[in-house]
Structure formats: C-alpha cells, structure tokens
Motif scaffolding. Structure first.
Motif, PDB file in Angstrom:
ATOM      1  N   SER A  84       5.380 -27.866  26.247  1.00 18.58           N
ATOM      2  CA  SER A  84       3.901 -28.550  26.660  1.00 18.58           C
ATOM      3  C   SER A  84       3.154 -27.752  27.685  1.00 18.58           C
ATOM      4  O   SER A  84       2.036 -28.116  27.850  1.00 18.58           O
ATOM      5  N   GLN A  85       3.831 -26.678  28.091  1.00 15.42           N
ATOM      6  CA  GLN A  85       2.968 -25.763  29.253  1.00 15.42           C
ATOM      7  C   GLN A  85       2.382 -24.486  28.626  1.00 15.42           C
ATOM      8  O   GLN A  85       1.447 -23.833  29.396  1.00 15.42           O
ATOM      9  N   GLY A  86       2.237 -24.580  27.523  1.00 19.58           N
ATOM     10  CA  GLY A  86       1.721 -23.409  26.691  1.00 19.58           C
ATOM     11  C   GLY A  86       2.623 -22.107  26.406  1.00 19.58           C
ATOM     12  O   GLY A  86       2.175 -21.343  25.678  1.00 19.58           O
ATOM     13  N   TYR A  87       3.759 -22.389  26.910  1.00 13.95           N
ATOM     14  CA  TYR A  87       4.909 -21.086  26.424  1.00 13.95           C
ATOM     15  C   TYR A  87       5.212 -21.081  24.820  1.00 13.95           C
ATOM     16  O   TYR A  87       5.229 -22.060  24.215  1.00 13.95           O
ATOM     17  N   ALA A  88       5.360 -19.933  24.336  1.00 20.60           N
ATOM     18  CA  ALA A  88       5.826 -19.909  22.916  1.00 20.60           C
ATOM     19  C   ALA A  88       7.226 -19.479  23.296  1.00 20.60           C
ATOM     20  O   ALA A  88       8.188 -18.871  23.986  1.00 20.60           O
ATOM     21  N   LEU A  89       7.861 -20.119  22.539  1.00 22.15           N
ATOM     22  CA  LEU A  89       9.775 -20.465  22.519  1.00 22.15           C
ATOM     23  C   LEU A  89      10.322 -19.406  21.602  1.00 22.15           C
ATOM     24  O   LEU A  89      10.257 -19.699  20.602  1.00 22.15           O
ATOM     25  N   ASP A  90      11.008 -18.453  21.987  1.00 21.59           N
ATOM     26  CA  ASP A  90      12.098 -17.796  21.219  1.00 21.59           C
ATOM     27  C   ASP A  90      13.107 -18.519  21.162  1.00 21.59           C
ATOM     28  O   ASP A  90      14.002 -18.940  22.157  1.00 21.59           O
ATOM     29  N   VAL A  91      13.610 -19.265  19.919  1.00 18.52           N
ATOM     30  CA  VAL A  91      14.607 -20.416  20.008  1.00 18.52           C
ATOM     31  C   VAL A  91      16.024 -19.418  19.330  1.00 18.52           C
ATOM     32  O   VAL A  91      16.007 -19.200  17.972  1.00 18.52           O
ATOM     33  N   LEU A  92      16.829 -18.971  20.137  1.00 19.10           N
ATOM     34  CA  LEU A  92      17.764 -18.176  19.897  1.00 19.10           C
ATOM     35  C   LEU A  92      17.557 -17.267  18.812  1.00 19.10           C
ATOM     36  O   LEU A  92      16.360 -16.370  19.274  1.00 19.10           O
ATOM     37  N   ASP A  93      18.100 -17.000  18.042  1.00 18.32           N
ATOM     38  CA  ASP A  93      17.831 -16.081  16.589  1.00 18.32           C
ATOM     39  C   ASP A  93      17.229 -16.540  15.522  1.00 18.32           C
ATOM     40  O   ASP A  93      17.029 -16.059  14.626  1.00 18.32           O
ATOM     41  N   LEU A  94      16.399 -17.956  15.621  1.00 19.09           N
ATOM     42  CA  LEU A  94      16.019 -18.544  14.588  1.00 19.09           C
ATOM     43  C   LEU A  94      14.502 -18.214  14.377  1.00 19.09           C
ATOM     44  O   LEU A  94      14.097 -17.988  13.486  1.00 19.09           O
ATOM     45  N   GLY A  95      13.910 -18.086  15.621  1.00 23.03           N
ATOM     46  CA  GLY A  95      12.468 -17.354  15.678  1.00 23.03           C
ATOM     47  C   GLY A  95      11.700 -17.882  16.809  1.00 23.03           C
ATOM     48  O   GLY A  95      12.178 -18.369  17.689  1.00 23.03           O
ATOM     49  N   THR A  96      10.342 -17.837  16.618  1.00 23.28           N
ATOM     50  CA  THR A  96       9.410 -18.338  17.661  1.00 23.28           C
ATOM     51  C   THR A  96       8.626 -19.620  17.165  1.00 23.28           C
ATOM     52  O   THR A  96       7.751 -19.710  16.154  1.00 23.28           O
ATOM     53  N   LEU A  97       8.493 -20.492  18.127  1.00 23.89           N
ATOM     54  CA  LEU A  97       7.743 -21.811  17.813  1.00 23.89           C
ATOM     55  C   LEU A  97       6.848 -21.673  18.927  1.00 23.89           C
ATOM     56  O   LEU A  97       7.220 -21.380  20.244  1.00 23.89           O
ATOM     57  N   ARG A  98       5.666 -21.972  18.587  1.00 24.37           N
ATOM     58  CA  ARG A  98       4.403 -21.831  19.384  1.00 24.37           C
ATOM     59  C   ARG A  98       3.230 -22.770  19.205  1.00 24.37           C
ATOM     60  O   ARG A  98       3.215 -23.309  18.095  1.00 24.37           O
ATOM     61  N   MET A  99       2.383 -22.869  19.940  1.00 23.31           N
ATOM     62  CA  MET A  99       1.316 -23.828  19.806  1.00 23.31           C
ATOM     63  C   MET A  99       0.117 -22.976  19.328  1.00 23.31           C
ATOM     64  O   MET A  99      -0.135 -21.850  19.627  1.00 23.31           O
ATOM     65  N   VAL A 100      -0.584 -23.669  18.243  1.00 25.03           N
ATOM     66  CA  VAL A 100      -1.658 -22.823  17.712  1.00 25.03           C
ATOM     67  C   VAL A 100      -2.845 -23.795  17.681  1.00 25.03           C
ATOM     68  O   VAL A 100      -2.660 -25.203  17.752  1.00 25.03           O
ATOM     69  N   VAL A 101      -3.915 -23.346  17.525  1.00 25.11           N
ATOM     70  CA  VAL A 101      -5.170 -24.293  16.956  1.00 25.11           C
ATOM     71  C   VAL A 101      -5.299 -24.239  15.614  1.00 25.11           C
ATOM     72  O   VAL A 101      -5.566 -23.078  15.289  1.00 25.11           O
ATOM     73  N   ALA A 102      -5.218 -25.492  15.111  1.00 27.75           N
ATOM     74  CA  ALA A 102      -5.281 -25.540  13.331  1.00 27.75           C
ATOM     75  C   ALA A 102      -6.571 -25.612  12.895  1.00 27.75           C
ATOM     76  O   ALA A 102      -7.521 -26.359  13.525  1.00 27.75           O
ATOM     77  N   GLY A 103      -7.059 -24.679  12.143  1.00 31.27           N
ATOM     78  CA  GLY A 103      -8.538 -24.995  11.575  1.00 31.27           C
ATOM     79  C   GLY A 103      -9.416 -24.353  12.419  1.00 31.27           C
ATOM     80  O   GLY A 103      -9.246 -23.576  13.201  1.00 31.27           O
ATOM     81  N   SER A 104     -10.486 -24.332  11.880  1.00 24.59           N
ATOM     82  CA  SER A 104     -11.677 -23.600  12.572  1.00 24.59           C
ATOM     83  C   SER A 104     -12.273 -24.622  13.449  1.00 24.59           C
ATOM     84  O   SER A 104     -12.278 -26.026  13.261  1.00 24.59           O
ATOM     85  N   ILE A 105     -13.025 -24.185  14.433  1.00 31.36           N
ATOM     86  CA  ILE A 105     -13.597 -24.937  15.729  1.00 31.36           C
ATOM     87  C   ILE A 105     -15.156 -24.156  15.986  1.00 31.36           C
ATOM     88  O   ILE A 105     -15.048 -23.163  15.814  1.00 31.36           O
ATOM     89  N   ASP A 106     -15.920 -25.195  16.390  1.00 30.71           N
ATOM     90  CA  ASP A 106     -17.208 -24.771  16.669  1.00 30.71           C
ATOM     91  C   ASP A 106     -17.083 -24.034  18.276  1.00 30.71           C
ATOM     92  O   ASP A 106     -16.367 -24.859  19.003  1.00 30.71           O
ATOM     93  N   ALA A 107     -17.684 -23.025  18.492  1.00 24.95           N
ATOM     94  CA  ALA A 107     -17.654 -22.668  20.084  1.00 24.95           C
ATOM     95  C   ALA A 107     -18.177 -23.790  21.068  1.00 24.95           C
ATOM     96  O   ALA A 107     -17.642 -23.582  22.239  1.00 24.95           O
ATOM     97  N   ALA A 108     -18.808 -24.852  20.432  1.00 23.22           N
ATOM     98  CA  ALA A 108     -19.667 -25.528  21.579  1.00 23.22           C
ATOM     99  C   ALA A 108     -18.752 -26.813  21.550  1.00 23.22           C
ATOM    100  O   ALA A 108     -19.098 -27.924  21.960  1.00 23.22           O
ATOM    101  N   SER A 109     -17.513 -26.787  20.787  1.00 22.05           N
ATOM    102  CA  SER A 109     -16.495 -27.955  20.639  1.00 22.05           C
ATOM    103  C   SER A 109     -16.143 -28.553  22.145  1.00 22.05           C
ATOM    104  O   SER A 109     -16.050 -27.554  22.883  1.00 22.05           O
ATOM    105  N   PRO A 110     -16.178 -29.758  22.175  1.00 21.72           N
ATOM    106  CA  PRO A 110     -15.635 -30.365  23.590  1.00 21.72           C
ATOM    107  C   PRO A 110     -14.234 -29.966  23.632  1.00 21.72           C
ATOM    108  O   PRO A 110     -13.479 -29.977  22.684  1.00 21.72           O
ATOM    109  N   LYS A 111     -13.556 -30.116  24.827  1.00 23.49           N
ATOM    110  CA  LYS A 111     -12.276 -29.571  24.984  1.00 23.49           C
ATOM    111  C   LYS A 111     -11.185 -30.523  24.456  1.00 23.49           C
ATOM    112  O   LYS A 111     -10.117 -30.421  24.090  1.00 23.49           O
ATOM    113  N   SER A 112     -11.658 -32.094  24.558  1.00 23.56           N
ATOM    114  CA  SER A 112     -10.982 -33.083  23.478  1.00 23.56           C
ATOM    115  C   SER A 112     -10.768 -32.961  22.229  1.00 23.56           C
ATOM    116  O   SER A 112      -9.708 -33.099  21.575  1.00 23.56           O
TER     117      SER A 112
END
Length: 174
Positions: A84-112
């Motif tokens: 929730s603080q934005g870290y990518a998690l290296d989950v033992l030897d399973l892989g990496t879980l990370r937060m991403v932005v899904a899809g495209s966004i407009d540069a003028a999009s509000p933060k919400s």
C-alpha cells in the motif's frame, strides 16, 4: 548491469499431470465453422493454512502451529502495508507483486481518476516458471456448452429519462 538474483530455494521438477477442461467459446463469428475452445486447468486450492499445518506436522519438534501462524500473519500485515506504500514485493521465490496503472490515461487526468486505475501485476520468478517444467496434460475433458453469443449491441443506459426503456413512472425497466 543488474546483479543476478540467486534463489535460496531449490526445486527439482518432477513429471506431473494436471487435469484440463476445454470449454467451447460462446463468441461466434458468422464465418467461423470450427468450434473454438479455451482451456482451464482444474486446480485444488492450497492455502496458507494448509501450508502451516503441513510445516507444523513435518517440523513438530521445532515449530508449533501457533508460532508459524503468528509469524505468517505478521509477515502478511507487513507485506500488505508495504504494498500500500508503493513497494514492489519480492514474494520469496514465487515472483514480484507490484502496483501498476491499468490502461491508458490522459496527461490531464485528475489524481482521483489515476488512483482508480491502480491494479496489481505479478511477474513470476524463474524458480516459479521452472516449477511448471515437466507438467503434462493428464485428463482432458470437454465441457458442454449450450449458449452462443453471435453479437453484441450497444444499449442506451436503462435508467435515463427519455430512453425507450424508461417507463411506469418509477424507472422500472421493461
């Protein structure tokens, strides 16, 4: 140049078989004659609770079930906090879980709006990919399908006043 990650776990892949179910696709195009199928691996769930019970059984002289449960629950809370603080998690030897932005966004999009597009992405590790080596399809079954979708039509939102579906004074849909 990134350093090579060394795994602390070793896994010797064995030949195993999985059960696969083939489901006929419900999406049809008019010119398509042959049936199209997609596959689903039928899986049993293995939960952290199962893992704790198995560890406690195999190492009963060293670890109690309660000790393992406490450590795992504390680790779970810490990992969720870091995610929730934005870290990518290296989950033992399973892989990496990370937060991403899904899809495209407009540069003028509000933060919400950007925040609404946050999703999770998982990248399996080489050790996790190696765990799939040696797996073969065992039983393959075709599932029956009685429904077909031949097309999709855009519709007016049903509860908009003035639309043909608005009626009976209370917004009931026909």
């Amino acid at each position: 140049m990134p350093r090579k990650k060394h795994s602390s776990f070793t896994f010797e892949p064995l030949e195993r078989r999985v059960e696969v179910r083939l489901q006929q696709s419900n999406l049809k195009s008019g010119d398509e004659e042959a049936a199209v199928y997609y596959g689903q691996v039928l899986q049993q769930r293995f939960t952290i609770g199962n893992a704790i019970a198995e560890l406690a059984e195999n190492h009963s002289n060293l670890l109690s079930k309660e000790t393992i449960l406490y450590v795992v629950s504390q680790l779970n809370q810490l990992l969720l906090k870091k995610l929730s603080q934005g870290y990518a998690l290296d989950v033992l030897d399973l892989g990496t879980l990370r937060m991403v932005v899904a899809g495209s966004i407009d540069a003028a999009s509000p933060k919400s709006e950007i925040a609404q597009k946050l999703a999770l992405s998982f990248t399996p590790s080489p050790a996790a990919r190696n765990a799939l080596r040696g797996i073969k399809a065992g039983t393959v079954r075709k599932a029956a399908s009685a429904h077909c979708i031949y097309g999709v039509q855009p519709m007016v939102p049903p509860f908009v006043q003035g639309s043909p579906r608005w009626s009976w004074g209370q917004g009931t849909v026909r």
